[in-house]
Design an enzyme around this catalytic site. Structure first.
Site, PDB file in Angstrom:
ATOM      1  N   HIS A 112       0.840  -1.204   0.000  1.00 49.93           N
ATOM      2  CA  HIS A 112       0.000   0.000   0.000  1.00 49.93           C
ATOM      3  C   HIS A 112       0.871   1.248   0.000  1.00 49.93           C
ATOM      4  CE1 HIS A 112       0.696   0.640   4.283  1.00 49.93           C
ATOM      5  NE2 HIS A 112       0.189  -0.548   4.588  1.00 49.93           N
ATOM      6  N   HIS A 150       4.002   1.363   2.384  1.00 51.81           N
ATOM      7  CA  HIS A 150       5.188   0.602   1.977  1.00 51.81           C
ATOM      8  C   HIS A 150       5.916   1.325   0.848  1.00 51.81           C
ATOM      9  CE1 HIS A 150       2.228  -2.690   3.187  1.00 51.81           C
ATOM     10  NE2 HIS A 150       3.106  -2.646   4.162  1.00 51.81           N
ATOM     11  N   CYS A 156       0.970 -10.001  19.999  1.00 54.19           N
ATOM     12  CA  CYS A 156       0.181  -9.452  18.885  1.00 54.19           C
ATOM     13  C   CYS A 156       0.681 -10.072  17.592  1.00 54.19           C
ATOM     14  CB  CYS A 156       0.287  -7.926  18.805  1.00 54.19           C
ATOM     15  SG  CYS A 156      -0.440  -7.281  17.279  1.00 54.19           S
ATOM     16  N   CYS A 178       1.837  -7.492  14.891  1.00 52.58           N
ATOM     17  CA  CYS A 178       3.213  -7.006  15.080  1.00 52.58           C
ATOM     18  C   CYS A 178       4.213  -8.156  15.072  1.00 52.58           C
ATOM     19  CB  CYS A 178       3.385  -6.292  16.421  1.00 52.58           C
ATOM     20  SG  CYS A 178       2.471  -4.768  16.605  1.00 52.58           S
ATOM     21  N   CYS A 231      -3.680  -4.459  21.203  1.00 52.67           N
ATOM     22  CA  CYS A 231      -2.368  -3.974  20.771  1.00 52.67           C
ATOM     23  C   CYS A 231      -2.495  -2.471  20.484  1.00 52.67           C
ATOM     24  CB  CYS A 231      -1.946  -4.707  19.498  1.00 52.67           C
ATOM     25  SG  CYS A 231      -0.654  -3.838  18.595  1.00 52.67           S
ATOM     26  N   HIS A 245      -2.221  -2.051  16.418  1.00 52.73           N
ATOM     27  CA  HIS A 245      -3.269  -2.631  15.572  1.00 52.73           C
ATOM     28  C   HIS A 245      -4.672  -2.470  16.135  1.00 52.73           C
ATOM     29  CE1 HIS A 245       0.361  -4.554  13.930  1.00 52.73           C
ATOM     30  NE2 HIS A 245      -0.311  -4.533  12.799  1.00 52.73           N
ATOM     31  N   LYS A 294      -2.527   5.418  11.595  1.00 56.43           N
ATOM     32  CA  LYS A 294      -1.509   4.906  10.682  1.00 56.43           C
ATOM     33  C   LYS A 294      -2.199   4.170   9.538  1.00 56.43           C
ATOM     34  CE  LYS A 294       2.213   1.516  10.436  1.00 56.43           C
ATOM     35  NZ  LYS A 294       1.990   0.097  10.374  1.00 56.43           N
ATOM     36  N   LYS A 309      -3.369  -1.959   6.132  1.00 58.68           N
ATOM     37  CA  LYS A 309      -4.163  -2.687   5.154  1.00 58.68           C
ATOM     38  C   LYS A 309      -5.647  -2.575   5.448  1.00 58.68           C
ATOM     39  CE  LYS A 309      -0.093  -5.110   4.345  1.00 58.68           C
ATOM     40  NZ  LYS A 309       0.950  -5.706   5.160  1.00 58.68           N
TER      41      LYS A 309
END
Ligand code: MSP
Length: 539
Positions: free
Chosen positions: A31, A34, A140, A143, A163, A166, A314, A317
């Protein structure tokens, strides 16, 4: 993919400028986040290549661990099948599309990696750095990391813990594991950070790591025995290596560790590990400790970039809001895409993407300031000198100011992009220079000077157009690492290849030298560099 490793390294022992990206998890497609890190690394390495340095740019994929295993199972294929498909159909094609000139692409399922990983951990085991113990704690899977209870967030139901990255429930894991004696390395790491203040950047990242290590480190669980998608520990094959230890080793296995000592001497230690700030501790704490334990040199720098954000979170996905890199490149073009994120977000801080901001920068900076300058200059050389670049015989104060502006811009851009990884600052310096050239043309009014047919008038007109074309020659060189296809179009339109050779062979230092563009080269109008944008696609 530009070259193979063997072409870009000389097999000798002169150190290469080695830049790495994180190796990405292939549980899903790449995405914008990255692509952000990967484009930054590409620009950095292209910049150093253009300094005439030997450069090596490494990226790749992280293919082991529970996250990948579960994704493959959910899709009814083996994890290897899943990884092969994603790497070939999604990851490599995107890097190609974005003109990423990596010299190697490492996959953690390759034998060249797994065999060296086993040797590395066996070595640590033999040295007494690894011992067997038990561990239980919240984990997690997103992670791939054990969490500390204190950092967890409360979930919706009684006792549920999430987490912090996430925002998903952690799992309780209880296992017999092998441990790496990380706790022993706290003092040595602090000593190392103190002796190498540039090791972690930016400053905020460095402070975060210092605070973390100063609190004292716990030993690290480095094996898992409840699933087998990973590298088996050579002395106890019931265990696979913790995916992060496996992944970090990519930086040396790809560089020839244990396989090709000459190549390894040339490439290691890495010059810059680029990482997202979410994976800073792995790179600035665990990785250097592993290398210390093995007696290997430490990388020179770990530079953390901020996050691309969506709706204050953040970008990940699960919250992409449907924007893929190709949705943006099909609208703005690949080069503008490469430019935009580096120009708009100071490297190291978080930033948001918006269509409006991208459109505004595209139109004002790329199309108006830069693209129009290039087409106006080419059009005037065509109209007034039949497309043959005229000589500058009346170089005066106004021209000297442009030449001086160029030298200053090159100096600033070279320091900011090449050393400080301040891409936004470096690009700002280059575009300030473009503005200066526009201002010069506005003041000199070549379209008026063209009406004066006297020898003096012709000399003046020739000087103005040479000055503008020479400025564009240098701009093409400076922007080549960021916008390679556009820079090439400009290079060809200036006829620069005739006298100066390929754009790829030009140097940053040469960009600052005034008067390199040969008189008499054929200037042609060429393609419009930044065409008018279509309507924004309906979302
Ligand atoms: N596999 C590990 C890294 C191992 S390196 C030895 C991993 N992979 S990842 O695919 O989850 O993400 C890796 C990196 O992608 C991040 O650290 C960062 O560089 C980049 N980004 C992912 N999301 C991002 C944003 N939203 N914004 C900016 N960069 C982001 O972690």
């Amino acid at each position: 993919m530009a070259a193979t490793a063997d072409q870009s390294t000389d097999g000798g022992t002169t150190p290469a400028y080695f830049v790495s990206t994180p190796i990405y998890y292939v549980n899903d497609r790449p995405h914008l986040g990255h692509a952000y890190t990967t484009v930054a690394g590409d620009v950095l390495t292209r910049w150093h290549r253009q300094r005439g340095e030997k450069v090596w740019y490494l990226t790749g994929t992280d293919e082991h661990g529970q996250k990948i295993l579960r994704t493959a199972e959910a899709n009814g294929v083996t994890p290897q099948e899943w990884c092969d498909k994603l790497v070939e159909e999604a990851w490599k094609p995107l890097w190609q599309h974005l003109e990423i000139a990596n010299d190697d692409f490492v996959r953690t399922t390759q034998e060249r990696h797994t065999a060296r990983v086993q040797e590395f951990v066996q070595d640590l085991y033999d040295k007494g750095e690894i011992y067997k113990g038990g561990y239980s704690g919240p984990y997690c899977v997103g992670c791939e990391e054990y969490k500390l209870p204190a950092e967890l967030l409360d979930g919706a139901t009684e006792g549920e813990k999430l987490c912090p990255i996430h925002k998903k429930p952690v799992e309780w894991l209880e296992e017999e594991n092998y441990f790496f004696k990380l706790s022993a390395y706290g003092p040595k790491l602090l000593e190392f950070y103190a002796a190498n203040p540039g090791f972690i950047a930016p400053e905020s990242a460095r402070n975060e790591v210092l605070r973390f290590v100063e609190q004292g480190l716990q030993d690290l669980s480095i094996s898992r025995s409840t699933f087998n998608w990973g590298v088996p520990l050579p002395w106890d094959e019931k265990h696979v290596l913790y995916v992060w230890v496996d992944a970090l080793l990519n930086y040396i296995t790809a560089a020839g560790y244990g396989a090709d000592p000459e190549r390894f001497a040339e490439l290691w230690p890495a010059s810059v590990h680029l990482v997202g700030k979410d994976i800073l501790r792995f790179h600035a704490v665990i990785w250097p400790a592993m290398l210390m334990a093995a007696g290997l040199p430490l990388p020179k720098r770990v530079v953390a970039n901020g996050w691309l954000m969506v709706g204050g979170e953040k970008m990940s996905k699960s919250n992409l809001t449907g924007i893929a890199p190709t949705d943006l490149t099909s609208h703005f073009g690949v080069d503008a895409y490469r430019y935009y994120f580096l120009r708009a977000i100071p490297f190291g801080t978080d930033g948001s993407f918006s269509w409006e901001d991208f459109t505004a920068r595209y139109t004002s900076e790329l199309a108006n300031d830069f693209g129009n300058l290039a087409s106006r200059v080419a059009a005037m050389v065509g109209k007034y000198f039949d497309g043959a670049l005229p000589a500058s015989t009346a170089h005066g104060d106004a021209e000297q100011a442009v030449a001086d502006g160029l030298a200053a811009a090159v100096g600033t851009a070279d320091r900011k992009i090449g050393e400080e990884l301040d891409f936004a600052g470096g690009l700002a310096a280059i575009f300030e220079f473009v503005k200066q050239v526009n201002g010069y043309l506005t003041e000199q009014e070549p379209w008026k000077v063209a009406k004066d047919d006297s020898a003096e008038g012709r000399a003046r007109l020739a000087t103005i157009l040479y000055t503008a074309a020479e400025s564009l020659r240098a701009t093409a060189v400076l922007l080549n690492p960021v916008m390679p296809a556009t820079a090439e179009k400009l290079w060809l339109s200036l006829g620069a290849a005739e006298g100066l050779g390929a754009l790829a062979d030009q140097t940053v230092a040469g960009a600052a030298q005034w008067g390199l563009l040969p008189v008499g080269t054929t200037v042609t109008k060429g393609e419009i560099l930044f065409p008018r944008l279509e309507e924004k696609p309906a979302s």
